[in-house]
Design an enzyme around this catalytic site. Sequence first.
Site, PDB file in Angstrom:
ATOM      1  N   ASP A  55       0.794  -1.390   0.030  1.00 31.38           N
ATOM      2  CA  ASP A  55      -0.042   0.076   0.038  1.00 31.38           C
ATOM      3  C   ASP A  55       0.838   1.300  -0.108  1.00 31.38           C
ATOM      4  OD1 ASP A  55      -2.875   1.443   0.971  1.00 31.38           O
ATOM      5  OD2 ASP A  55      -1.260   2.299   2.048  1.00 31.38           O
ATOM      6  N   GLY A 105      -9.842  -3.543  -2.124  1.00 30.34           N
ATOM      7  CA  GLY A 105     -10.620  -4.674  -1.546  1.00 30.34           C
ATOM      8  C   GLY A 105     -12.008  -4.318  -1.916  1.00 30.34           C
ATOM      9  N   THR A 161      -5.154   2.541  -0.403  1.00 33.61           N
ATOM     10  CA  THR A 161      -4.952   1.836  -1.742  1.00 33.61           C
ATOM     11  C   THR A 161      -5.702   0.164  -1.379  1.00 33.61           C
ATOM     12  OG1 THR A 161      -3.429   3.235  -2.121  1.00 33.61           O
ATOM     13  CG2 THR A 161      -3.515   1.462  -3.442  1.00 33.61           C
ATOM     14  N   ASP A 162      -5.067  -0.216  -0.261  1.00 31.01           N
ATOM     15  CA  ASP A 162      -5.650  -1.510   0.033  1.00 31.01           C
ATOM     16  C   ASP A 162      -6.941  -1.726   0.225  1.00 31.01           C
ATOM     17  OD1 ASP A 162      -3.287  -3.202   0.054  1.00 31.01           O
ATOM     18  OD2 ASP A 162      -2.807  -2.806   2.078  1.00 31.01           O
ATOM     19  N   LEU A 163      -7.619  -0.667   0.944  1.00 36.00           N
ATOM     20  CA  LEU A 163      -8.926  -0.622   1.384  1.00 36.00           C
ATOM     21  C   LEU A 163      -9.829  -0.459  -0.208  1.00 36.00           C
ATOM     22  CD1 LEU A 163      -8.924   1.424   4.507  1.00 36.00           C
ATOM     23  CD2 LEU A 163      -9.181  -1.215   4.254  1.00 36.00           C
TER      24      LEU A 163
END
Length: 416
Positions: free
Chosen positions: A156, A193, A188-190
């Site tokens: 991220d 997802g 960015t990860d969230l």
Amino acid sequence: MASNLNGLPGAGALGHIRVLDLSRVLAGPWCSQNLADLGADVIKIERPDSGDDTRAWGPPYAPDAEGRATGEAAYYLSANRGKRSVTVDIANPDGQALLRELVRHCDVVLENFKVGQLKRYGLDYESLKAIKPDLVYCSITGFGQDGPYAHRAGYDFLIQGMGGLMSVTGERDELPGGGPQKAGVALTDLMTGMYATIAVLAALTHRDRSGEGQFIDMSLLDTQVAMLANVGSNYLNSGKRPKRWGNAHANIVPYQTFACADGHIIVAAGNDGQYQKFVQAGGRPELAFDERFATNPLRVKNRDVLVPLLADMVAGHGRDEWIAMLEEVGVPCGPINNLDEVFANEQVKARGIEFTLPHPSAGQVRLVRSPMRMSATPATSGKAPPLLGQHTGEVLAEILGKSSEQIAALKEKKVL
């Protein structure tokens, strides 16, 4: 099609869906937690002994009834409610065979291994498609399945920098503390997802209409560039590189944070009338029609003169006093809350955003409810994030019909 212990579809909009979740850390688990909140039976496959990396990402850990720290990291708890944990060694051929058995009973496979890594185990899309042709297979990587960066690891923080977010986040270079900043959470990860969740749901809809499964290629970098939204569009259509504005706005003044006598507030004066009410409430009516500040374009042009005057005005009153004054005259404003203030906020409490679930070692854990509010099929989960391997025996017996002796033999062989 997934089913509950009685052989009937489970509750929730996705009560008929089963997900085999091979992902770990955040982007993949965030997607599968969304699916679990919507009712899907999510089987989280973890490494024996250690499990998901985030199980060790503490402190803090969930406390037990006496306030003593358990082994359940708060990071792990944030992204894994509603799932069933099964430990399988995927490097073991018997473990690979076991997962292929499970795939026959699943609708979705979710994974975030490096490109090509699962092919050596016979767990890649093409191998599993041969077992279950209508499978929806979602792969999350740093850079996608092709291109010169495909085999790089993506994280991220790196992607926030590479994907442009940090170039527009942080205080202006010419001001104290200026320079690029990452977001305070792994955005960015969230967002990856969240996009993965949407893609999985779309692929399931297509499967239900056509009988055709498909492969979903999700990339952190793709997501980060896409979520630049209007900032990216501004650049593409003007050719001008955007700059950092800290807590200010490039096109509106005043639209920023100010320090009060006892904290900070946000003032978002989106038009000339709101600006005028703001300075009049603060006892500076002469600023309302000053020819340098009479319109927003003029305020933007002369922000370096105006903002210090406004900052001095705001500093003369407390935060709650300012919010009361500005709400009374219709100027958009709000506090910058610490997390204790967030969870104590009357609106947050009224919406039931914080909730608790019973937990095997902590007694109960405090979690954040899904923001998806659905009238007929509520998005919620009655199951706390699982202990490592908590459901191994249950899942293998329920779905695959394994006997206790067979499960014991697999444990003896270090498969589980």
